[in-house]
Design a protein around this motif. Structure first.
Motif, PDB file in Angstrom:
ATOM      1  N   VAL A   8     -15.169 -11.938  14.206  1.00 43.70           N
ATOM      2  CA  VAL A   8     -15.064 -11.365  12.863  1.00 43.70           C
ATOM      3  C   VAL A   8     -14.293 -12.528  12.618  1.00 43.70           C
ATOM      4  CG1 VAL A   8     -14.270  -9.497  11.226  1.00 43.70           C
ATOM      5  CG2 VAL A   8     -15.182  -9.091  13.954  1.00 43.70           C
ATOM      6  N   THR A   9     -14.430 -12.903  11.295  1.00 45.56           N
ATOM      7  CA  THR A   9     -13.752 -13.871  10.931  1.00 45.56           C
ATOM      8  C   THR A   9     -13.761 -14.403   8.772  1.00 45.56           C
ATOM      9  OG1 THR A   9     -15.196 -15.437  11.012  1.00 45.56           O
ATOM     10  CG2 THR A   9     -14.549 -15.746  12.650  1.00 45.56           C
ATOM     11  N   ARG A  10     -14.685 -13.219   8.526  1.00 44.28           N
ATOM     12  CA  ARG A  10     -15.125 -12.978   7.124  1.00 44.28           C
ATOM     13  C   ARG A  10     -14.655 -11.234   6.444  1.00 44.28           C
ATOM     14  NH1 ARG A  10     -15.717 -16.672   4.184  1.00 44.28           N
ATOM     15  NH2 ARG A  10     -16.875 -15.565   2.093  1.00 44.28           N
ATOM     16  N   ASN A  11     -13.653 -11.127   5.849  1.00 46.10           N
ATOM     17  CA  ASN A  11     -14.252  -9.829   5.473  1.00 46.10           C
ATOM     18  C   ASN A  11     -15.020  -8.947   3.898  1.00 46.10           C
ATOM     19  OD1 ASN A  11     -12.759  -7.067   5.642  1.00 46.10           O
ATOM     20  ND2 ASN A  11     -11.972  -8.101   3.186  1.00 46.10           N
ATOM     21  N   THR A  12     -15.267  -8.163   3.752  1.00 48.55           N
ATOM     22  CA  THR A  12     -16.080  -7.825   2.330  1.00 48.55           C
ATOM     23  C   THR A  12     -14.930  -7.077   1.552  1.00 48.55           C
ATOM     24  OG1 THR A  12     -17.858  -8.435   3.157  1.00 48.55           O
ATOM     25  CG2 THR A  12     -17.510  -6.742   0.832  1.00 48.55           C
ATOM     26  N   GLU A  13     -14.391  -8.320  -0.045  1.00 46.34           N
ATOM     27  CA  GLU A  13     -13.305  -6.810  -0.358  1.00 46.34           C
ATOM     28  C   GLU A  13     -13.734  -6.371  -1.509  1.00 46.34           C
ATOM     29  OE1 GLU A  13      -8.997  -7.515  -1.016  1.00 46.34           O
ATOM     30  OE2 GLU A  13     -10.086  -9.446  -2.346  1.00 46.34           O
ATOM     31  N   HIS A  14     -13.213  -5.104  -1.558  1.00 46.40           N
ATOM     32  CA  HIS A  14     -14.583  -4.094  -2.978  1.00 46.40           C
ATOM     33  C   HIS A  14     -13.454  -4.172  -4.104  1.00 46.40           C
ATOM     34  CE1 HIS A  14     -18.410  -3.327  -1.191  1.00 46.40           C
ATOM     35  NE2 HIS A  14     -17.553  -3.439  -0.174  1.00 46.40           N
ATOM     36  N   TRP A  15     -13.627  -4.295  -5.099  1.00 44.57           N
ATOM     37  CA  TRP A  15     -12.311  -4.470  -6.268  1.00 44.57           C
ATOM     38  C   TRP A  15     -12.450  -2.840  -6.899  1.00 44.57           C
ATOM     39  CZ3 TRP A  15     -12.295 -10.138  -8.615  1.00 44.57           C
ATOM     40  CH2 TRP A  15     -12.110 -11.213  -8.012  1.00 44.57           C
ATOM     41  N   SER A  32     -13.464  -3.657   2.696  1.00 49.78           N
ATOM     42  CA  SER A  32     -11.663  -3.461   2.265  1.00 49.78           C
ATOM     43  C   SER A  32     -12.136  -3.335   0.506  1.00 49.78           C
ATOM     44  CB  SER A  32     -10.559  -4.166   2.816  1.00 49.78           C
ATOM     45  OG  SER A  32     -10.807  -5.522   2.276  1.00 49.78           O
ATOM     46  N   VAL A  33     -10.829  -2.308   0.226  1.00 45.97           N
ATOM     47  CA  VAL A  33     -10.494  -2.186  -0.674  1.00 45.97           C
ATOM     48  C   VAL A  33      -9.428  -3.025  -1.359  1.00 45.97           C
ATOM     49  CG1 VAL A  33     -11.816  -0.394  -1.035  1.00 45.97           C
ATOM     50  CG2 VAL A  33      -9.346  -0.473  -0.897  1.00 45.97           C
ATOM     51  N   LEU A  34      -9.378  -3.308  -2.725  1.00 40.92           N
ATOM     52  CA  LEU A  34      -8.635  -3.915  -2.940  1.00 40.92           C
ATOM     53  C   LEU A  34      -8.272  -3.524  -4.584  1.00 40.92           C
ATOM     54  CD1 LEU A  34      -7.093  -7.587  -3.633  1.00 40.92           C
ATOM     55  CD2 LEU A  34      -7.627  -5.973  -6.126  1.00 40.92           C
ATOM     56  N   VAL A  35      -6.958  -2.561  -4.902  1.00 41.58           N
ATOM     57  CA  VAL A  35      -6.435  -1.803  -5.756  1.00 41.58           C
ATOM     58  C   VAL A  35      -5.403  -2.142  -7.002  1.00 41.58           C
ATOM     59  CG1 VAL A  35      -6.422   0.479  -6.582  1.00 41.58           C
ATOM     60  CG2 VAL A  35      -6.532  -0.014  -4.476  1.00 41.58           C
ATOM     61  N   THR A  94      -4.094  -3.149  -0.805  1.00 42.60           N
ATOM     62  CA  THR A  94      -4.918  -2.992   0.287  1.00 42.60           C
ATOM     63  C   THR A  94      -5.128  -2.544   1.786  1.00 42.60           C
ATOM     64  OG1 THR A  94      -3.876  -5.575   0.967  1.00 42.60           O
ATOM     65  CG2 THR A  94      -5.262  -6.001  -0.688  1.00 42.60           C
ATOM     66  N   GLY A  95      -6.385  -2.321   2.015  1.00 41.14           N
ATOM     67  CA  GLY A  95      -6.769  -1.638   2.694  1.00 41.14           C
ATOM     68  C   GLY A  95      -7.971  -1.470   3.472  1.00 41.14           C
ATOM     69  N   SER A  96      -8.574  -1.556   4.416  1.00 41.54           N
ATOM     70  CA  SER A  96      -9.909  -1.743   5.217  1.00 41.54           C
ATOM     71  C   SER A  96     -10.386  -0.270   5.596  1.00 41.54           C
ATOM     72  CB  SER A  96      -9.646  -2.385   6.593  1.00 41.54           C
ATOM     73  OG  SER A  96      -9.097  -3.227   6.807  1.00 41.54           O
ATOM     74  N   LYS A  97     -11.480   0.217   5.162  1.00 36.28           N
ATOM     75  CA  LYS A  97     -11.373   1.375   5.728  1.00 36.28           C
ATOM     76  C   LYS A  97     -11.220   2.569   7.100  1.00 36.28           C
ATOM     77  CE  LYS A  97     -16.270   1.507   3.538  1.00 36.28           C
ATOM     78  NZ  LYS A  97     -18.046   1.612   4.044  1.00 36.28           N
ATOM     79  N   ASP A  98     -11.415   2.957   7.066  1.00 28.33           N
ATOM     80  CA  ASP A  98     -11.080   4.178   8.228  1.00 28.33           C
ATOM     81  C   ASP A  98     -12.249   3.955   9.685  1.00 28.33           C
ATOM     82  OD1 ASP A  98      -8.512   3.961   7.881  1.00 28.33           O
ATOM     83  OD2 ASP A  98      -7.438   5.982   7.837  1.00 28.33           O
ATOM     84  N   ARG A  99     -13.078   3.979   8.480  1.00 26.72           N
ATOM     85  CA  ARG A  99     -14.457   4.649   9.349  1.00 26.72           C
ATOM     86  C   ARG A  99     -15.352   3.614   9.014  1.00 26.72           C
ATOM     87  NH1 ARG A  99     -13.364   9.221   6.665  1.00 26.72           N
ATOM     88  NH2 ARG A  99     -15.470  10.239   4.943  1.00 26.72           N
ATOM     89  N   LEU A 100     -16.387   3.835   9.477  1.00 30.53           N
ATOM     90  CA  LEU A 100     -17.734   2.762   8.439  1.00 30.53           C
ATOM     91  C   LEU A 100     -18.354   3.268   7.448  1.00 30.53           C
ATOM     92  CD1 LEU A 100     -19.938   1.714  11.701  1.00 30.53           C
ATOM     93  CD2 LEU A 100     -18.557   0.402   9.927  1.00 30.53           C
TER      94      LEU A 100
END
Length: 164
Positions: free
Chosen positions: A107-114, A19-22, A47-53
Motif C-alpha cells: 500500500v503506497t497511496r492514501n485517499t484523503e477526504h476534506w 482518511s480525513v483531513l479536518v 487527520t486520521g484513517s477510518k477505523d473500519r471499512l
C-alpha cells in the motif's frame, strides 16, 4: 500464550488507506494547527484513517477531532454536528515513507477526504500527548504556510472560498 500469539496481540492492525483531513477554524477564520509528536515542526490539521471499512467519513472526522483535540462534535454541545461540513473533495497522495510501515505491504497511496469544522472563538483544546505536542490558532494564511503537507496547506487556502 505462545510468543507468536503475544506478539500478534501487541501488533496494531494495518491502517486503512482512506482518511480525513479536518480544517478546524473559528468564524474569524483562525485555523487550529497541531504539531505531531513523532515529527518535529510537522504542523497539520486533524487527520486520521477510518477505523473500519464501513465507517462513515463524517464519523471518522468527528472521532479524529475528539481524539486529537478533545473537541466534541455532537448536538447539545458547543460544537453541533452541523458545524462539521463535508467539503466533498478528496485527493490521493503517496504515503510518506516514514509512516509506510503502518499500512499493509504494497500500500503506497492514501485517499484523503476534506472536512471543515467551525468552532466558537476560544474553544478549548486538549491534545493527545502521544500524537501531538503543541497547538496554535493562526490566521488562515499563516496556517496554510505552516502546514508541512502541501495538500493540507491547499485545504487551508480553500477555507475562505468554502465558508463565505
Amino acid at each position: 500464550m505462545s510468543r507468536t500469539q503475544a506478539t500478534a496481540a501487541c501488533m496494531k492492525p494495518f491502517k486503512i488507506p482512506e482518511s480525513v483531513l479536518v480544517v478546524i477554524y473559528t468564524p474569524a477564520l483562525d485555523v487550529l494547527l497541531i504539531e505531531r509528536a513523532d515529527a518535529e515542526n510537522f504542523w497539520q490539521s486533524v487527520t486520521g484513517s477510518k477505523d473500519r471499512l464501513d465507517e462513515p467519513l463524517v464519523e471518522t472526522a468527528a472521532r479524529e477531532v475528539f481524539e486529537e483535540t478533545g473537541i466534541r462534535v455532537a448536538d447539545g454541545t458547543a460544537v453541533p454536528t452541523t458545524a462539521l461540513t463535508d467539503w466533498q473533495h478528496k485527493i490521493q497522495y503517496n504515503i510518506y515513507p516514514r509512516w509506510a510501515h503502518r499500512y499493509a505491504p504494497g500500500v503506497t497511496r492514501n485517499t484523503e477526504h476534506w472536512f471543515g469544522l467551525c468552532v466558537p472563538e476560544n474553544t478549548a483544546v486538549t491534545l493527545a500527548p502521544r500524537e501531538h505536542v503543541a497547538y496554535a490558532w493562526l490566521p488562515w494564511e499563516e496556517a496554510a504556510a505552516r502546514c508541512f503537507s502541501p495538500s493540507n496547506g491547499d485545504a487551508v487556502r480553500q477555507l475562505p472560498l468554502r465558508v463565505r
